[in-house]
Design an enzyme around this catalytic site. Structure first.
Site, PDB file in Angstrom:
ATOM      1  N   GLY A 122      39.833  72.711  70.033  1.00 42.64           N
ATOM      2  CA  GLY A 122      38.522  71.973  69.811  1.00 42.64           C
ATOM      3  C   GLY A 122      38.268  71.242  68.666  1.00 42.64           C
ATOM      4  O   GLY A 122      39.498  70.686  68.253  1.00 42.64           O
ATOM      5  N   SER A 174      42.553  65.942  66.357  1.00 44.61           N
ATOM      6  CA  SER A 174      42.815  66.205  67.749  1.00 44.61           C
ATOM      7  C   SER A 174      42.333  67.487  68.243  1.00 44.61           C
ATOM      8  O   SER A 174      42.009  68.459  67.371  1.00 44.61           O
ATOM      9  CB  SER A 174      44.432  66.315  67.949  1.00 44.61           C
ATOM     10  OG  SER A 174      44.778  66.878  69.372  1.00 44.61           O
ATOM     11  N   HIS A 175      42.235  67.829  69.620  1.00 48.86           N
ATOM     12  CA  HIS A 175      41.472  69.061  70.006  1.00 48.86           C
ATOM     13  C   HIS A 175      42.610  70.096  69.517  1.00 48.86           C
ATOM     14  O   HIS A 175      42.408  71.478  69.274  1.00 48.86           O
ATOM     15  CB  HIS A 175      41.505  69.043  71.368  1.00 48.86           C
ATOM     16  CG  HIS A 175      40.082  68.541  71.682  1.00 48.86           C
ATOM     17  ND1 HIS A 175      39.926  67.293  71.302  1.00 48.86           N
ATOM     18  CD2 HIS A 175      39.108  69.199  72.347  1.00 48.86           C
ATOM     19  CE1 HIS A 175      38.359  67.149  71.918  1.00 48.86           C
ATOM     20  NE2 HIS A 175      38.091  68.090  72.498  1.00 48.86           N
ATOM     21  N   SER A 176      43.848  69.642  69.167  1.00 50.52           N
ATOM     22  CA  SER A 176      45.145  70.666  69.162  1.00 50.52           C
ATOM     23  C   SER A 176      45.612  70.375  67.580  1.00 50.52           C
ATOM     24  O   SER A 176      45.847  69.587  67.320  1.00 50.52           O
ATOM     25  CB  SER A 176      46.110  70.507  70.060  1.00 50.52           C
ATOM     26  OG  SER A 176      47.394  70.631  69.453  1.00 50.52           O
TER      27      SER A 176
END
Lengths: 212, 225
Positions: free
Chosen positions: B43, B9-11
């Site tokens: 990111g 995940s980006h998080s």
């Protein structure tokens, strides 16, 4: 008459890093309009790292230089541009192979391979308001120039010119890929940051060839 | 060891939270989170994904799920470039949370890498072939039966996954207490306990066989031999 060498590839990286640094704020602003705002910062970090990797001159062929750039960008850029440009440089490196020098048709083939890598990774088509909209006309222009017997530098100048026009032409488009696709009509009127940075990279490639 | 799973995940909070959630239903599965960048920002990181893949790789295959575009693209780049290569590394662009939980349960139940990848891709939105709707052509066979749930632990993750796998082997659309028997989360959502009365219905060419098989599984805790 000489083809493009590893020194050209290194110069390309150097000029690309300088151009990305110079336009860092501008790319960030484009990305803030329709994305998450980190495109300039991410590319600056990536090309700074790539330049550090290739500067020692150990890579002896254009393909070897481009491969170093690919792996560095993938691991340092973060965000979508990392895997996209990383794959582009990787495919370009594969197209360049072990050749010491690249002639016009080889340069055109290298650009086509890079574009195909971006399409493979991002699954975008022309008109989706992505970097493909800069690369596709660039590849077509390069192929036409090479077929007409142009020198490598001229092939790259044609590619850069077409990429710049392609990037500008993304402004009226609705995005169908990437973060901007969530914005629908609100992306209209904004230039795609990936197309804009693609045009900068190709301009750097042409400048590197022209100065030789 | 089984199929490993990596949640990208980006998080970092999302990836870590998904491991925590999936862990509840798949306590023994090899699960790893690859969220955020190495600097702890939003990111995706090639290195974090690569390290997570290595961490859960036991030779039985690894399935990677991601959220937004660059998570999938970076994972695919890892799959292309990881050296030495990982056997049966699959990147799945499905619903991250639902697919992640379904895949973890499948991995826990010992499914192979292809089955885990299918679970990951499907999430809560399974294909329902042969669901006869209005005007859908030839009349289908239908069948129904009632079973008393035998498993002392109720229809928890492992037997639910077995049911989902069994239901998927028939052409007929099988429903259990009204929910699609091919949807793991829907089955788990029933919260069935030992002794519960379960109504099994099926529509499709092999409806009777399907109902028999599901009835046997639920009322004995074992698939038909």
């Amino acid at each position: 008459m000489a083809g493009l060498t590893a020194d050209w590839a290194r110069d390309w990286v150097r000029l690309a890093a300088a151009s990305v640094a110079e336009h860092r704020a501008e790319l960030g602003a484009l990305d803030r309009d329709i994305g998450d705002g980190d495109h300039g910062e991410n590319l600056d970090r990536g090309f700074t790292a790539a330049l550090a990797k290739v500067q020692d001159g150990a890579a002896g062929t254009p393909g070897a230089v481009l491969r170093l750039v690919a792996t560095t960008l993938i691991s340092t850029v973060g965000g979508a541009a990392g895997p996209l440009y990383g794959t582009a440089f990787l495919k370009a490196a594969e197209a360049a192979g072990d050749a010491d020098t690249l002639d016009g048709p080889a340069v055109a083939a290298l650009l086509a391979a890079a574009r195909d890598g971006i399409v493979l990774r991002g699954r975008a088509e022309p008109g989706d308001k992505t970097m493909v909209d800069a690369w596709s006309p660039a590849v077509d222009a390069a192929a036409a120039a090479a077929a007409g017997g142009a020198e490598p530098a001229e092939v790259l100048r044609e590619a850069a010119r077409a990429a710049g026009e392609g990037a500008a032409a993304t402004e009226p488009l609705v995005a169908r890929k990437g973060r901007a696709s969530y914005l629908g009509e609100r992306a209209v009127g904004h230039r795609d940051p990936g197309a804009a940075s693609s045009a900068l990279l190709l301009a750097a490639a042409a400048e590197a060839a022209g100065s030789r | 060891m089984g199929v490993g799973l990596v949640f990208v995940s980006h998080s970092a909070a999302i990836a870590d939270g998904l491991v925590e959630l999936a862990r509840q239903m798949a306590p023994d599965a090899a699960l790893a989170a690859a969220g955020g960048t190495e600097e702890g920002r939003i990111g995706t990181s090639y290195e974090r994904i690569e390290a997570a893949v290595r961490q859960v790789d036991s030779g039985d295959g690894v399935v990677v799920l991601g959220d937004l575009g660059s998570a999938i693209m970076t994972a695919e780049a890892v799959a292309d470039l990881i050296d030495p290569p990982v056997v049966a590394l699959r990147v799945v662009d499905g619903p991250l949370v639902e697919g992640g939980v379904a895949a973890a349960v499948a991995a826990q139940a010992g499914a192979d890498v292809d089955a885990v990848a299918r679970a990951a891709a499907r999430g809560t939105d399974p294909e329902e072939p042969n669901l006869a709707g209005p005007g859908s052509g030839a009349p289908d066979d239908s069948a129904e039966a009632v079973a008393e749930l035998a498993d002392p632990d109720g229809l928890h993750a492992r037997p639910a996954a077995e049911l989902v796998r069994l239901a998927a082997t028939f052409d007929a659309a099988v429903r259990v207490n009204g929910v699609d028997a091919r949807s793991l989360l829907a089955i788990l959502g029933l919260g069935l306990r030992q002794g519960a009365e379960v109504r099994i219905t099926a529509r499709g060419s092999d409806a009777a066989t399907a109902v028999d098989a599901v009835q046997t599984l639920l009322s004995t805790g074992r698939p038909e031999v």
